[in-house]
Scaffold this motif. Sequence first.
Motif, PDB file in Angstrom:
ATOM      1  N   LEU A   1       0.744  -1.071  -0.004  1.00  0.00           N
ATOM      2  CA  LEU A   1       0.092   0.005   0.166  1.00  0.00           C
ATOM      3  C   LEU A   1       0.712   1.397   0.040  1.00  0.00           C
ATOM      4  O   LEU A   1       0.570   2.439  -0.547  1.00  0.00           O
ATOM      5  CB  LEU A   1      -0.882   0.026   1.153  1.00  0.00           C
ATOM      6  N   TYR A   2       1.870   1.249   0.606  1.00  0.00           N
ATOM      7  CA  TYR A   2       2.913   2.292   0.756  1.00  0.00           C
ATOM      8  C   TYR A   2       3.360   2.535  -0.632  1.00  0.00           C
ATOM      9  O   TYR A   2       4.427   3.712  -0.678  1.00  0.00           O
ATOM     10  CB  TYR A   2       3.901   2.321   1.724  1.00  0.00           C
ATOM     11  N   THR A   3       3.398   1.701  -1.564  1.00  0.00           N
ATOM     12  CA  THR A   3       3.968   1.933  -2.874  1.00  0.00           C
ATOM     13  C   THR A   3       3.248   2.886  -3.726  1.00  0.00           C
ATOM     14  O   THR A   3       3.799   3.372  -4.760  1.00  0.00           O
ATOM     15  CB  THR A   3       4.542   0.739  -3.591  1.00  0.00           C
TER      16      THR A   3
ATOM     17  N   LYS B   1       3.906   7.409   7.791  1.00  0.00           N
ATOM     18  CA  LYS B   1       3.264   8.344   8.582  1.00  0.00           C
ATOM     19  C   LYS B   1       2.065   8.855   7.907  1.00  0.00           C
ATOM     20  O   LYS B   1       1.294   9.233   8.580  1.00  0.00           O
ATOM     21  CB  LYS B   1       4.179   9.349   8.984  1.00  0.00           C
ATOM     22  N   ASP B   2       2.130   9.207   6.594  1.00  0.00           N
ATOM     23  CA  ASP B   2       1.116   9.848   5.870  1.00  0.00           C
ATOM     24  C   ASP B   2      -0.047   8.798   6.037  1.00  0.00           C
ATOM     25  O   ASP B   2      -1.347   9.531   6.084  1.00  0.00           O
ATOM     26  CB  ASP B   2       1.524   9.964   4.387  1.00  0.00           C
ATOM     27  N   PHE B   3       0.007   7.511   5.849  1.00  0.00           N
ATOM     28  CA  PHE B   3      -1.194   6.704   5.855  1.00  0.00           C
ATOM     29  C   PHE B   3      -1.754   6.769   7.159  1.00  0.00           C
ATOM     30  O   PHE B   3      -2.999   6.679   7.251  1.00  0.00           O
ATOM     31  CB  PHE B   3      -0.547   5.303   5.504  1.00  0.00           C
ATOM     32  N   ARG B   4      -1.168   6.606   8.313  1.00  0.00           N
ATOM     33  CA  ARG B   4      -1.540   6.649   9.632  1.00  0.00           C
ATOM     34  C   ARG B   4      -2.110   7.942   9.903  1.00  0.00           C
ATOM     35  O   ARG B   4      -3.407   7.819  10.513  1.00  0.00           O
ATOM     36  CB  ARG B   4      -0.407   6.580  10.498  1.00  0.00           C
ATOM     37  N   MET B   5      -1.751   9.134   9.349  1.00  0.00           N
ATOM     38  CA  MET B   5      -2.559  10.336   9.658  1.00  0.00           C
ATOM     39  C   MET B   5      -3.870  10.525   8.915  1.00  0.00           C
ATOM     40  O   MET B   5      -4.819  10.937   9.244  1.00  0.00           O
ATOM     41  CB  MET B   5      -1.592  11.642   9.214  1.00  0.00           C
ATOM     42  N   ALA B   6      -3.791  10.089   7.642  1.00  0.00           N
ATOM     43  CA  ALA B   6      -5.058   9.771   6.823  1.00  0.00           C
ATOM     44  C   ALA B   6      -6.001   8.869   7.626  1.00  0.00           C
ATOM     45  O   ALA B   6      -7.343   9.298   7.731  1.00  0.00           O
ATOM     46  CB  ALA B   6      -4.998   9.107   5.483  1.00  0.00           C
ATOM     47  N   PHE B   7      -5.709   7.880   7.992  1.00  0.00           N
ATOM     48  CA  PHE B   7      -6.732   7.023   8.853  1.00  0.00           C
ATOM     49  C   PHE B   7      -7.221   7.363  10.104  1.00  0.00           C
ATOM     50  O   PHE B   7      -8.164   7.476  10.267  1.00  0.00           O
ATOM     51  CB  PHE B   7      -5.828   5.652   9.220  1.00  0.00           C
ATOM     52  N   ILE B   8      -6.187   8.261  10.796  1.00  0.00           N
ATOM     53  CA  ILE B   8      -6.631   8.729  11.984  1.00  0.00           C
ATOM     54  C   ILE B   8      -7.680   9.997  11.636  1.00  0.00           C
ATOM     55  O   ILE B   8      -8.792   9.933  12.230  1.00  0.00           O
ATOM     56  CB  ILE B   8      -5.706   9.325  12.908  1.00  0.00           C
ATOM     57  N   GLY B   9      -7.466  10.685  10.570  1.00  0.00           N
ATOM     58  CA  GLY B   9      -8.287  11.751  10.149  1.00  0.00           C
ATOM     59  C   GLY B   9      -9.806  11.237   9.716  1.00  0.00           C
ATOM     60  O   GLY B   9     -10.437  11.802  10.047  1.00  0.00           O
ATOM     61  N   ILE B  10      -9.502  10.062   8.885  1.00  0.00           N
ATOM     62  CA  ILE B  10     -11.074   9.518   8.258  1.00  0.00           C
ATOM     63  C   ILE B  10     -11.630   9.144   9.707  1.00  0.00           C
ATOM     64  O   ILE B  10     -13.117   9.151   9.878  1.00  0.00           O
ATOM     65  CB  ILE B  10     -10.704   8.609   7.509  1.00  0.00           C
TER      66      ILE B  10
END
Length: 100
Positions: A52-54, A60-69
């Motif tokens: 998914l990170y590719t 870090k960006d994915f974790r922040m997006a998940f927390i925001g959602i």
Amino acid sequence: MGIQLLKKQAVSTFLLIEFAWIFFRADSIADALGIIRHMFVWNPWILSDGTLYTYGLDYKDFRMAFIGIALSGVVDFFWIVIFGVYGATFDSSSFIYFQF
């Protein structure tokens, strides 16, 4: 016009525009078709094997997006259920600029 027809028209318009954006933003027709093909492939392991990170987001960006959602979902839940925005007293005709 029935409300069901309006809902179907709104959903179909949304889907057509979203697919148009895929073709508009892709580098080629082959890339756009590849994106659409990958949209309908069920691959739950992409969340745990690191591929998914590719796609442009690091951890870090994915974790922040998940927390925001997730936070947005919690806020919406409290806003609608706890405060009763769409409760029995909700009147859609009392729009903020209705008096102007």
